[in-house]
Design an enzyme around this catalytic site. Structure first.
Site, PDB file in Angstrom:
ATOM      1  N   TYR A 148       0.089  -5.974  -1.173  1.00 55.43           N
ATOM      2  CA  TYR A 148       0.436  -4.747  -1.898  1.00 55.43           C
ATOM      3  C   TYR A 148       1.928  -4.797  -2.188  1.00 55.43           C
ATOM      4  O   TYR A 148       2.742  -4.665  -1.279  1.00 55.43           O
ATOM      5  CB  TYR A 148       0.057  -3.547  -1.029  1.00 55.43           C
ATOM      6  CG  TYR A 148       0.338  -2.182  -1.618  1.00 55.43           C
ATOM      7  CD1 TYR A 148       0.828  -1.996  -2.907  1.00 55.43           C
ATOM      8  CD2 TYR A 148       0.076  -1.039  -0.864  1.00 55.43           C
ATOM      9  CE1 TYR A 148       1.074  -0.741  -3.424  1.00 55.43           C
ATOM     10  CE2 TYR A 148       0.307   0.232  -1.367  1.00 55.43           C
ATOM     11  CZ  TYR A 148       0.809   0.367  -2.647  1.00 55.43           C
ATOM     12  OH  TYR A 148       1.051   1.620  -3.156  1.00 55.43           O
ATOM     13  N   LYS A 176      -2.044  -6.397  -5.296  1.00 53.71           N
ATOM     14  CA  LYS A 176      -1.994  -5.107  -5.968  1.00 53.71           C
ATOM     15  C   LYS A 176      -0.559  -4.928  -6.449  1.00 53.71           C
ATOM     16  O   LYS A 176       0.366  -4.796  -5.648  1.00 53.71           O
ATOM     17  CB  LYS A 176      -2.369  -3.969  -5.012  1.00 53.71           C
ATOM     18  CG  LYS A 176      -2.151  -2.578  -5.615  1.00 53.71           C
ATOM     19  CD  LYS A 176      -2.335  -1.465  -4.603  1.00 53.71           C
ATOM     20  CE  LYS A 176      -1.974  -0.113  -5.221  1.00 53.71           C
ATOM     21  NZ  LYS A 176      -2.129   1.014  -4.284  1.00 53.71           N
TER      22      LYS A 176
END
Length: 308
Positions: A148, A176
């Site tokens: 992330y 992400k």
């Protein structure tokens, strides 16, 4: 919308558990701010029945930082049970230290989840060696790890060169991307061709989809899942005739996913759409004034246009 009968989900046809629309779930709270696990279970099942592919419990939208260990673990078990298939569940395992993140990854594996979402170390501005060691440690839990990249909040930027090294290390399967710079998508594809790109900000969905994203860790489907699913599938298919008008209609809401008030904004939209949004835990306060009015107006406009 009501919390009535939930139709059965469609068969999972994704190539990987982290592909498709993975909704970063908001967490329903009762008036006393305790977790409403029954409402959460119903919400997870409903999202999948509405065309979403899975859920991401214990992300920032799920207010994981305010949960006790017992609550955080129960949220994961609830999500896996409600989804009916652990491959549809990607728990967030962010924590201040690698040992703690590894513990949450082990818990996710024990609960039957299909993958995990991991922030870089966020207690300090970690260098590359610390970041690589952090991801390697959590990967040892045995579940696929989605990195992330949120340099806005963590102050650690998972640049394309670093992502390529993490992928070469065998520590991550996807990223992400939350920094909003779609130019990164092309450099990541060049440096790490096997690394999957996931959309991390709702208001860059179309741009990242066209750049090759194979998934979306999404906020606004909590309130408007059918419209968001239509938008995502049209975008990844390159169907601009469908995607662009819908994107323009929804963008005044989607951009709240990238703002500081994103938890309250999405929960307010959920309330207006008949979903279990509700309160947030401190230190987040309820929205007021122009901010509340803007989100309310944009949500009501979308619902009036049938974008739910």
């Amino acid at each position: 919308m009501t919390h009535g009968h939930i139709p059965a989900p469609a068969a999972d046809t994704r190539a990987r558990p982290w592909h498709g629309i993975m909704v970063a779930t908001a967490l329903p709270l009762r008036a006393d701010l305790s977790v409403d696990y029954d409402a959460y279970a119903e919400h997870v099942a409903w999202l999948i029945a509405q065309g979403c592919d899975g859920v991401v419990p214990n992300g920032s939208l799920g207010e994981y930082q305010t949960l006790t260990d017992e609550e955080r673990a129960r949220v994961v078990h609830t999500a896996v049970e409600a989804a009916g298939d652990g491959a549809r569940v990607m728990p967030g395992v962010g924590a201040y230290g690698s040992t703690e993140s590894r513990r949450w990854a082990d818990q996710a594996a024990e609960a039957g989840a299909g993958s995990v979402l991991l922030l870089p170390p966020n207690a300090f501005r970690a260098d590359e060696n610390a970041v690589r060691a952090h991801y390697a440690e959590v990967a040892r839990a045995g579940l696929p790890v989605v990195a992330y990249n949120n340099p806005i909040d963590t102050k650690v930027d998972l640049a394309p060169s670093l992502l390529a090294r993490l992928h070469a290390d065998g520590s991550i399967v996807a990223v992400k991307e939350f920094n909003g710079d779609v130019r990164r998508a092309y450099e990541v594809a060049e440096r790490a061709p096997g690394l999957d790109l996931l959309i991390g900000t709702d208001d860059t969905l179309l741009e990242f989809a066209l750049a090759g994203a194979v998934g979306w860790i999404a906020g606004y489907p909590n309130a408007l899942p059918s419209a968001c699913a239509t938008l995502y599938r049209a975008a990844v298919a390159g169907d601009l005739a469908t995607a662009l008008p819908l994107y323009k209609s929804l963008h005044s809401l989607l951009r709240w996913d990238s703002k500081t008030e994103f938890v309250q904004a999405i929960k307010l939209s959920m309330d207006l759409a008949g979903r279990p949004g509700g309160a947030t835990r401190p230190p987040r306060f309820p929205l007021t004034g122009e901010t509340e009015a803007a989100i309310r107006a944009a949500t009501e406009k979308a619902l009036a246009e049938g974008l739910n």
